[in-house]
Design a protein around this motif. Sequence first.
Motif, PDB file in Angstrom:
ATOM      1  N   ALA A  21      -0.782  -8.259   1.356  1.00 37.62           N
ATOM      2  CA  ALA A  21      -0.149  -6.956   1.555  1.00 37.62           C
ATOM      3  C   ALA A  21      -0.233  -6.105   0.292  1.00 37.62           C
ATOM      4  O   ALA A  21      -0.514  -4.903   0.356  1.00 37.62           O
ATOM      5  CB  ALA A  21       1.304  -7.142   1.976  1.00 37.62           C
ATOM      6  N   ALA A  22      -0.001  -6.730  -0.864  1.00 34.26           N
ATOM      7  CA  ALA A  22      -0.028  -5.992  -2.125  1.00 34.26           C
ATOM      8  C   ALA A  22      -1.434  -5.494  -2.451  1.00 34.26           C
ATOM      9  O   ALA A  22      -1.608  -4.414  -3.023  1.00 34.26           O
ATOM     10  CB  ALA A  22       0.492  -6.872  -3.256  1.00 34.26           C
ATOM     11  N   ALA A  23      -2.442  -6.270  -2.077  1.00 34.54           N
ATOM     12  CA  ALA A  23      -3.816  -5.898  -2.412  1.00 34.54           C
ATOM     13  C   ALA A  23      -4.413  -4.887  -1.433  1.00 34.54           C
ATOM     14  O   ALA A  23      -5.135  -3.976  -1.842  1.00 34.54           O
ATOM     15  CB  ALA A  23      -4.697  -7.148  -2.452  1.00 34.54           C
ATOM     16  N   GLU A  24      -4.096  -5.033  -0.136  1.00 33.58           N
ATOM     17  CA  GLU A  24      -4.836  -4.273   0.864  1.00 33.58           C
ATOM     18  C   GLU A  24      -4.004  -3.308   1.709  1.00 33.58           C
ATOM     19  O   GLU A  24      -4.558  -2.386   2.308  1.00 33.58           O
ATOM     20  CB  GLU A  24      -5.565  -5.246   1.825  1.00 33.58           C
ATOM     21  CG  GLU A  24      -6.396  -6.317   1.134  1.00 33.58           C
ATOM     22  CD  GLU A  24      -7.578  -5.742   0.348  1.00 33.58           C
ATOM     23  OE1 GLU A  24      -7.812  -4.519   0.398  1.00 33.58           O
ATOM     24  OE2 GLU A  24      -8.263  -6.529  -0.341  1.00 33.58           O
ATOM     25  N   ILE A  25      -2.690  -3.512   1.776  1.00 31.93           N
ATOM     26  CA  ILE A  25      -1.888  -2.702   2.697  1.00 31.93           C
ATOM     27  C   ILE A  25      -1.053  -1.650   1.969  1.00 31.93           C
ATOM     28  O   ILE A  25      -1.219  -0.441   2.201  1.00 31.93           O
ATOM     29  CB  ILE A  25      -0.976  -3.601   3.567  1.00 31.93           C
ATOM     30  CG1 ILE A  25      -1.823  -4.582   4.380  1.00 31.93           C
ATOM     31  CG2 ILE A  25      -0.113  -2.751   4.492  1.00 31.93           C
ATOM     32  CD1 ILE A  25      -1.028  -5.634   5.128  1.00 31.93           C
ATOM     33  N   THR A  26      -0.166  -2.080   1.102  1.00 29.63           N
ATOM     34  CA  THR A  26       0.749  -1.112   0.487  1.00 29.63           C
ATOM     35  C   THR A  26       0.040  -0.045  -0.356  1.00 29.63           C
ATOM     36  O   THR A  26       0.502   1.102  -0.377  1.00 29.63           O
ATOM     37  CB  THR A  26       1.839  -1.822  -0.341  1.00 29.63           C
ATOM     38  OG1 THR A  26       1.220  -2.712  -1.279  1.00 29.63           O
ATOM     39  CG2 THR A  26       2.764  -2.618   0.561  1.00 29.63           C
ATOM     40  N   PRO A  27      -1.074  -0.346  -1.027  1.00 24.93           N
ATOM     41  CA  PRO A  27      -1.741   0.749  -1.766  1.00 24.93           C
ATOM     42  C   PRO A  27      -2.269   1.848  -0.841  1.00 24.93           C
ATOM     43  O   PRO A  27      -2.506   2.978  -1.289  1.00 24.93           O
ATOM     44  CB  PRO A  27      -2.884   0.042  -2.493  1.00 24.93           C
ATOM     45  CG  PRO A  27      -2.481  -1.392  -2.560  1.00 24.93           C
ATOM     46  CD  PRO A  27      -1.721  -1.641  -1.304  1.00 24.93           C
ATOM     47  N   ARG A  28      -2.450   1.516   0.446  1.00 19.26           N
ATOM     48  CA  ARG A  28      -2.993   2.495   1.394  1.00 19.26           C
ATOM     49  C   ARG A  28      -1.897   3.149   2.234  1.00 19.26           C
ATOM     50  O   ARG A  28      -2.202   4.030   3.056  1.00 19.26           O
ATOM     51  CB  ARG A  28      -4.030   1.817   2.289  1.00 19.26           C
ATOM     52  CG  ARG A  28      -5.263   1.347   1.512  1.00 19.26           C
ATOM     53  CD  ARG A  28      -6.284   0.679   2.416  1.00 19.26           C
ATOM     54  NE  ARG A  28      -7.539   0.457   1.687  1.00 19.26           N
ATOM     55  CZ  ARG A  28      -7.816  -0.643   0.984  1.00 19.26           C
ATOM     56  NH1 ARG A  28      -6.924  -1.624   0.914  1.00 19.26           N
ATOM     57  NH2 ARG A  28      -8.956  -0.757   0.337  1.00 19.26           N
ATOM     58  N   PHE A  29      -0.651   2.724   2.052  1.00 22.89           N
ATOM     59  CA  PHE A  29       0.446   3.311   2.816  1.00 22.89           C
ATOM     60  C   PHE A  29       0.619   4.779   2.408  1.00 22.89           C
ATOM     61  O   PHE A  29       0.789   5.087   1.233  1.00 22.89           O
ATOM     62  CB  PHE A  29       1.733   2.527   2.564  1.00 22.89           C
ATOM     63  CG  PHE A  29       2.926   3.024   3.346  1.00 22.89           C
ATOM     64  CD1 PHE A  29       2.884   3.118   4.721  1.00 22.89           C
ATOM     65  CD2 PHE A  29       4.087   3.383   2.684  1.00 22.89           C
ATOM     66  CE1 PHE A  29       3.985   3.563   5.437  1.00 22.89           C
ATOM     67  CE2 PHE A  29       5.198   3.832   3.387  1.00 22.89           C
ATOM     68  CZ  PHE A  29       5.149   3.929   4.768  1.00 22.89           C
ATOM     69  N   ARG A  30       0.530   5.653   3.393  1.00 16.78           N
ATOM     70  CA  ARG A  30       0.589   7.107   3.201  1.00 16.78           C
ATOM     71  C   ARG A  30      -0.558   7.635   2.338  1.00 16.78           C
ATOM     72  O   ARG A  30      -0.477   8.729   1.789  1.00 16.78           O
ATOM     73  CB  ARG A  30       1.944   7.533   2.612  1.00 16.78           C
ATOM     74  CG  ARG A  30       3.118   7.210   3.541  1.00 16.78           C
ATOM     75  CD  ARG A  30       4.454   7.526   2.920  1.00 16.78           C
ATOM     76  NE  ARG A  30       5.548   7.234   3.858  1.00 16.78           N
ATOM     77  CZ  ARG A  30       6.830   7.184   3.519  1.00 16.78           C
ATOM     78  NH1 ARG A  30       7.197   7.413   2.261  1.00 16.78           N
ATOM     79  NH2 ARG A  30       7.750   6.908   4.428  1.00 16.78           N
TER      80      ARG A  30
END
Length: 275
Positions: A21-30
């Motif tokens: 999640a830290a590598a691929e999901i949250t950096p792309r949130f919004r």
Amino acid sequence: MIDDFLAHHLTDVEEAVRQAAAAEITPRFRQLAVDEIVQKTGPHDLVTIADQLAEKHLTGALTALLPGSVVVGEEAVHADPSTYGALAGDAPVWIVDPVDGTRQFVHGDPGFCTLVALARHGELLASWTYAPVLGEMAVAVRGGGAFLDGTRLTAGSPTPGTDLRVAMSHPDYTTPDQKRALLGLDSEGVAARPCGSAGLEYLAIARGALDAVAFSWESAWDHAAGLLLVAEAGGTHATLDGTPFTLPGGNAMPFSAGRDSATVERVLGLLRPGP
């Protein structure tokens, strides 16, 4: 082998989920670009670059932790439906939904999560439900209880005399027959609403914030983690014919999960066709 793995590697799996999640999901949130969002089967079935890369990340990490295991992931199955058959095989299976609630994720709503479950021979053994923006991690182990950030979860029972709170399949995702069945929830004493992220609705049941769900689709990645979480918190589930939900499919739909058996039976009674 699996028992020994779970005894020693629960936190390793949790860390793998957090890292994906830290590598691929949250950096792309919004932060998603238009070309990073794709329709799979229609405007209500979306996939993003975050879904794809997080599933790839988890596939590598989880199979490395448990050699000989395989992954049934939402995006891999979309690319090759035959991979769903691993749920009925002999190998331990990781069931992965990299972003459960992609629609929420795309619209900048924090109500999405990453779901991972471990199963073998159709039996759920452990699950992880991680809402990275909300900062919540729920873990369940078959026979070992359900926990949210280290605190045991207890579903309890609905409060007598209050409306039954039910999250149901969103109308955008239902067939005409399913819509007719779900109309049964438009009844006195029931407060029904369309569901958001399935994983977070199951977590709401496990923590006593929701009484039941009524779902009309059976994709294992949406339900596996949550069904174990609810069961280990003291809840239960059943399909329309009263039998348990089975991971490989072929279930009598819709089905319900809830805080106790009386709640599930009440919901199923409303979903069943009249005489």
